[in-house]
Design an enzyme around this catalytic site. Structure first.
Site, PDB file in Angstrom:
ATOM      1  N   CYS A 135     110.226  43.303  78.648  1.00 33.57           N
ATOM      2  CA  CYS A 135     111.043  44.496  78.839  1.00 33.57           C
ATOM      3  C   CYS A 135     112.266  44.445  77.926  1.00 33.57           C
ATOM      4  O   CYS A 135     112.842  43.375  77.700  1.00 33.57           O
ATOM      5  CB  CYS A 135     111.493  44.624  80.293  1.00 33.57           C
ATOM      6  SG  CYS A 135     110.115  44.800  81.453  1.00 33.57           S
ATOM      7  N   SER A 308      93.564  32.668  54.756  1.00 33.45           N
ATOM      8  CA  SER A 308      92.712  32.514  53.573  1.00 33.45           C
ATOM      9  C   SER A 308      92.979  33.566  52.510  1.00 33.45           C
ATOM     10  O   SER A 308      92.768  33.322  51.318  1.00 33.45           O
ATOM     11  CB  SER A 308      91.237  32.554  53.980  1.00 33.45           C
ATOM     12  OG  SER A 308      90.943  33.771  54.655  1.00 33.45           O
ATOM     13  N   CYS A 362      81.435  26.057  57.261  1.00 35.75           N
ATOM     14  CA  CYS A 362      82.059  27.093  58.087  1.00 35.75           C
ATOM     15  C   CYS A 362      80.922  27.864  58.741  1.00 35.75           C
ATOM     16  O   CYS A 362      79.991  28.313  58.052  1.00 35.75           O
ATOM     17  CB  CYS A 362      82.919  28.022  57.243  1.00 35.75           C
ATOM     18  SG  CYS A 362      83.486  29.516  58.100  1.00 35.75           S
ATOM     19  N   TYR A 391      83.376  39.943  55.295  1.00 35.23           N
ATOM     20  CA  TYR A 391      84.566  39.179  55.654  1.00 35.23           C
ATOM     21  C   TYR A 391      84.893  38.197  54.532  1.00 35.23           C
ATOM     22  O   TYR A 391      83.998  37.590  53.947  1.00 35.23           O
ATOM     23  CB  TYR A 391      84.305  38.449  56.973  1.00 35.23           C
ATOM     24  CG  TYR A 391      85.525  37.944  57.691  1.00 35.23           C
ATOM     25  CD1 TYR A 391      86.782  38.510  57.506  1.00 35.23           C
ATOM     26  CD2 TYR A 391      85.408  36.879  58.580  1.00 35.23           C
ATOM     27  CE1 TYR A 391      87.886  38.036  58.177  1.00 35.23           C
ATOM     28  CE2 TYR A 391      86.511  36.391  59.269  1.00 35.23           C
ATOM     29  CZ  TYR A 391      87.748  36.975  59.057  1.00 35.23           C
ATOM     30  OH  TYR A 391      88.849  36.499  59.726  1.00 35.23           O
ATOM     31  N   SER A 413      90.805  40.079  58.516  1.00 35.09           N
ATOM     32  CA  SER A 413      90.969  40.571  59.883  1.00 35.09           C
ATOM     33  C   SER A 413      92.152  41.526  59.997  1.00 35.09           C
ATOM     34  O   SER A 413      92.219  42.306  60.937  1.00 35.09           O
ATOM     35  CB  SER A 413      91.138  39.399  60.850  1.00 35.09           C
ATOM     36  OG  SER A 413      92.113  38.496  60.371  1.00 35.09           O
ATOM     37  N   CYS A 486      82.255  32.607  64.645  1.00 34.28           N
ATOM     38  CA  CYS A 486      83.123  31.477  64.339  1.00 34.28           C
ATOM     39  C   CYS A 486      83.086  30.544  65.541  1.00 34.28           C
ATOM     40  O   CYS A 486      83.350  30.975  66.669  1.00 34.28           O
ATOM     41  CB  CYS A 486      84.546  31.968  64.082  1.00 34.28           C
ATOM     42  SG  CYS A 486      85.791  30.667  64.076  1.00 34.28           S
ATOM     43  N   PHE A 513      91.094  38.646  65.557  1.00 32.02           N
ATOM     44  CA  PHE A 513      90.084  39.717  65.614  1.00 32.02           C
ATOM     45  C   PHE A 513      88.677  39.157  65.812  1.00 32.02           C
ATOM     46  O   PHE A 513      87.744  39.897  66.120  1.00 32.02           O
ATOM     47  CB  PHE A 513      90.123  40.535  64.314  1.00 32.02           C
ATOM     48  CG  PHE A 513      89.985  42.018  64.523  1.00 32.02           C
ATOM     49  CD1 PHE A 513      89.268  42.539  65.583  1.00 32.02           C
ATOM     50  CD2 PHE A 513      90.576  42.905  63.641  1.00 32.02           C
ATOM     51  CE1 PHE A 513      89.131  43.902  65.770  1.00 32.02           C
ATOM     52  CE2 PHE A 513      90.455  44.271  63.816  1.00 32.02           C
ATOM     53  CZ  PHE A 513      89.725  44.765  64.879  1.00 32.02           C
ATOM     54  N   GLU A 514      88.508  37.838  65.661  1.00 31.76           N
ATOM     55  CA  GLU A 514      87.186  37.236  65.777  1.00 31.76           C
ATOM     56  C   GLU A 514      86.835  36.795  67.200  1.00 31.76           C
ATOM     57  O   GLU A 514      85.743  36.264  67.423  1.00 31.76           O
ATOM     58  CB  GLU A 514      87.087  36.004  64.859  1.00 31.76           C
ATOM     59  CG  GLU A 514      87.228  36.298  63.385  1.00 31.76           C
ATOM     60  CD  GLU A 514      87.219  35.024  62.546  1.00 31.76           C
ATOM     61  OE1 GLU A 514      86.631  34.030  62.985  1.00 31.76           O
ATOM     62  OE2 GLU A 514      87.811  35.037  61.451  1.00 31.76           O
ATOM     63  N   CYS A 649      89.089  23.671  65.018  1.00 30.81           N
ATOM     64  CA  CYS A 649      87.946  23.728  64.114  1.00 30.81           C
ATOM     65  C   CYS A 649      87.629  22.346  63.548  1.00 30.81           C
ATOM     66  O   CYS A 649      88.467  21.757  62.844  1.00 30.81           O
ATOM     67  CB  CYS A 649      88.238  24.697  62.973  1.00 30.81           C
ATOM     68  SG  CYS A 649      86.910  24.779  61.751  1.00 30.81           S
TER      69      CYS A 649
END
Length: 731
Positions: A135, A308, A362, A391, A413, A486, A513-514, A649
């Site tokens: 707030c 990236s 990856c 992507y 993203s 991912c 976003f992934e 990761c």
């Protein structure tokens, strides 16, 4: 609270504190709650919505009530399955009342009138533990359960307008059954538009934030009443101007490297300076590496930690500044991109080195390299006109091969939504094929479906060339690959979301976003009320910095809590940024005490008790009015599970400090030793006889053009409209 009020407060045992004293903070009596909690509910029949005149505790007096807003309502509370709708009736009356006032100024006056009717709030309750996060003004909320199992609320604010919001919500939910409180959604408050000028949205968000705090505390009281075990909090780091405090063993492991070994920092800086080596690293690095790099940045300007997208561009700037070598800390497609972009910029002589002598994969890049992905694009190649939006987190070879099949532009993203919207606006009847991240693709579709519910004016603020009709028409022509994820963001599953809803619904929520759709929806709901962000790693970092700066500008004691919905390696950059902001005002007199808590979602089956022999020797963190105890963290390693985990990761963690120092010390002469570390050039050719490096760079350059001009480049538009059988045409 009146003298008949009874307060129940949660305890770690099966007992609850009960007070028959008008002062809820007096010494409590104790009693045991029977297992059959239905006895707490009494039947109630509401033929008409409750009149404020018949409810002396209501802050909304009949003199301020619009008679035309009254309507009939039936409800029974004899059991949880037949819940009273008294709160729903009150809320509907409130909506009707504000909607009957056509002039915004009249709505504001009514809100201010209700503020004057809010009962006094106990000064002893104005503590940090009762603050409502998010707030603009200071808001305090107390919640307890009376002897009939009904929720009781008290609230206050240092802003008269915000106090009016609190007055209305307390009137709606005070004495409501718990299930009534939990049933209301933030969108149910959308009609309560009071027409505030200026920073209207931040003020209106108070409705939502107070509601979320009411619901969080209601869930906790219900769970305690029913004897359900409480969720263990996630591990977290608390950052203040005076230092960093870890809660949980996983957080301790992250914090251990925030203050790195100075000898290692000095060793790295000396060799970087001597040999003119630049370092570009991804946010997801191992905490030890990130700690060393963050400290070394103060002594050598050619170290950059980012997402990236920026890594290759920064490498070019380092080469322009005289760096003879670039070390890349990331996965292999990142070093490939750096090598190719440097070549495109004319820096073929600058060496590029990976930080492992093994392949650094990856899961997303691998998904796009699989035959199934090319099969997916075969449909695109025969559905003209088509655009492939790929992507950025894919290999250069994938970009090249797909660009020859279907005209391709890369995205991140943070720009994928604008890229797709611009493409549909620029090319009539276009088909867009997104990949390879399935979660991001589903989230994009969900976002567009939500846009259909917006007004044309609201949609135009997102993209000026779109409206509800255009969004509806593009949805059937938007496709996404459904077999690529991912492995990190896949961990933000149901268990994590369930705990966030239970314990952190009133915190600031961040999500990449992934993430899977359930986590995406929760974060999007938070975003709509100003309490969240969904986007790239840089978007997340910027959001946290912005909220901390706003707290500093308010100059009020505050505790900000952020749930980190992405890879845990982000925390080093976040802590560094927050410490910088807090440190800038530390020495100033009269400055408020701000604490920032970064929460790591960790699966419960990865939890363990914190060792009493913790390296940080932490038993609790004393933060003025709040005592933050040490909470469980992960037992060892990454501590992840398929139900939700620490989001770390394993590929990124292959970039070790020892490898970085090894490469730097052996440059420039020991090329044989470093051959496995060198990011080689693509000498391969595409199926149509062109250089993989040249063709693979083109989708990246298309994105660069879009970022600069906000339009697809003419060359890409021509390729889309004039394919030559293989999906790519040049002029």
């Amino acid at each position: 609270m009146d003298s008949a009020g009874v307060m129940m407060r949660a305890s770690s045992s099966s007992y609850f504190s009960v007070s028959l004293n008008p002062n809820p903070r007096s010494s409590p009596l104790r009693f045991h709650i029977p297992r059959d909690s239905s006895s707490f509910f009494k039947s109630l029949k509401c033929i008409q919505s409750p009149n404020p005149d018949s409810n002396p505790s209501s802050p909304l007096k009949p003199s301020s009530r619009n008679p035309s807003s009254s309507f009939s309502c039936w409800a029974v509370t004899s059991s949880p399955s037949r819940t009273a709708e008294v709160a729903a009736c009150k809320l509907q009356r409130l909506v009707s009342e504000f909607q009957s006032l056509s002039e915004p100024i009249d709505r504001v006056k009514r809100l201010l009138h209700y503020a004057s009717l809010l009962p006094p709030f106990d000064d002893a309750a104005r503590v940090a533990a009762n603050r409502v996060m998010g707030c603009t003004a200071q808001v305090w909320l107390e919640a307890w359960m009376d002897g009939d199992g009904r929720m009781r609320f008290a609230a206050d604010s240092d802003s008269e307008i915000t106090k009016g919001f609190c007055s209305c919500l307390v009137w709606v939910f005070d004495r409501a059954a718990p299930e009534e409180v939990l049933k209301v959604k933030t969108e149910d408050l959308a009609a309560l538009n009071v027409g505030l000028p200026g920073r209207a949205q931040s003020r209106v968000n108070t409705w939502h934030n107070v509601l979320m705090s009411m619901q969080k505390r209601t869930r906790a009281l219900v769970a305690a009443r029913e004897g359900k075990p409480q969720f263990e909090p996630f591990p977290s780091l608390v950052v203040t101007a005076d230092g960093i405090h870890a809660k949980g063993s996983y957080a301790e492991a992250q914090a251990r490297f925030i203050f790195p070994d100075e000898s290692k920092v000095k060793e790295l800086v000396n060799v970087l300076k001597e040999k003119k080596i630049g370092v570009v690293a991804h946010f997801y690095m191992d905490p030890e590496v990130q700690g060393i790099l963050t400290a070394a940045q103060k002594h050598w300007p050619h170290i950059y930690i980012s997402d990236s997208l920026v890594m290759a561009d920064t490498a070019v700037k380092m080469a322009e500044a005289g760096c003879q070598f670039i070390t890349v800390l990331g996965v292999d497609f990142m070093s490939e991109n750096v090598r190719a972009i440097l070549d495109q910029a004319g820096f073929e002589e600058v060496g590029v080195y990976r930080m492992s002598n093994e392949r650094i994969g990856c899961s997303l890049a691998d998904a796009a390299a699989a035959p199934a992905y090319m099969d997916y694009l075969q449909a695109a190649s025969i559905s003209t006109p088509s655009l492939h939006v790929v992507y950025i987190n894919t290999s250069l070879e994938t970009k090249a091969h797909t660009h020859e099949l279907v005209p391709t532009i890369t995205c991140t993203s943070s720009n994928v939504v604008q890229t797709i919207l611009q493409a549909f606006a620029q090319i009539p009847n276009l088909n867009v094929w997104y990949g390879p991240d399935s979660y991001m693709g589903a989230n994009i579709v969900e976002l567009f479906q939500q846009m259909i519910m917006m007004t044309d004016e609201e949609i135009a603020e997102i993209h000026p060339e779109h409206n509800r009709d255009s969004i509806m028409s593009l949805l059937p022509r938007l496709h996404y690959y459904q077999d690529g994820t991912c492995i990190v963001h896949h961990l933000f599953g149901h268990e994590v979301v369930e705990k966030i809803n239970e314990m952190y619904c009133d915190a600031f929520l961040t999500a990449h976003f992934e993430v899977p759709g359930e986590m995406f929806s929760v974060a999007m709901e938070a975003k709509r009320r100003g309490m969240g962000v969904v986007g790239s790693t840089q978007n997340i970092l910027d959001f946290i910095k912005q909220r901390v700066q706003e707290a500093l500008d308010r100059n009020l004691n505050d505790h900000l809590q952020f749930v980190l919905g992405t890879e845990s390696g982000m925390v080093t950059s976040i802590v560094a940024a927050v410490r910088s902001l807090l440190g800038s005002v530390k020495s100033s007199s009269g400055k408020a005490n701000i604490s920032v808590e970064i929460v790591f979602p960790v699966s419960s089956d990865s939890m363990t008790r914190t060792s009493t022999k913790s390296p940080l020797s932490l038993n609790s963190v004393d933060m003025s009015d709040i005592i933050l105890p040490i909470i469980p963290g992960v037992a060892s390693g990454e501590g992840c599970s398929i139900h939700g985990g620490c989001a770390s990761c394993p590929y990124m963690k292959m970039n070790s400090l020892s490898s970085l120092l090894k490469v730097c010390h052996h440059l420039p002469n020991d090329k044989n030793i470093l051959s496995a570390y060198e990011a080689g050039r693509f000498n391969l050719q595409t199926p149509h006889g062109k250089s993989v490096a040249d063709v693979g760079c083109e989708p990246i350059l298309h994105m660069r053009h879009f970022q600069a001009s906000r339009k697809l480049p003419e060359k890409l538009v021509y390729q889309i409209l004039h394919p030559r059988g293989n999906g790519m045409s040049t002029r």
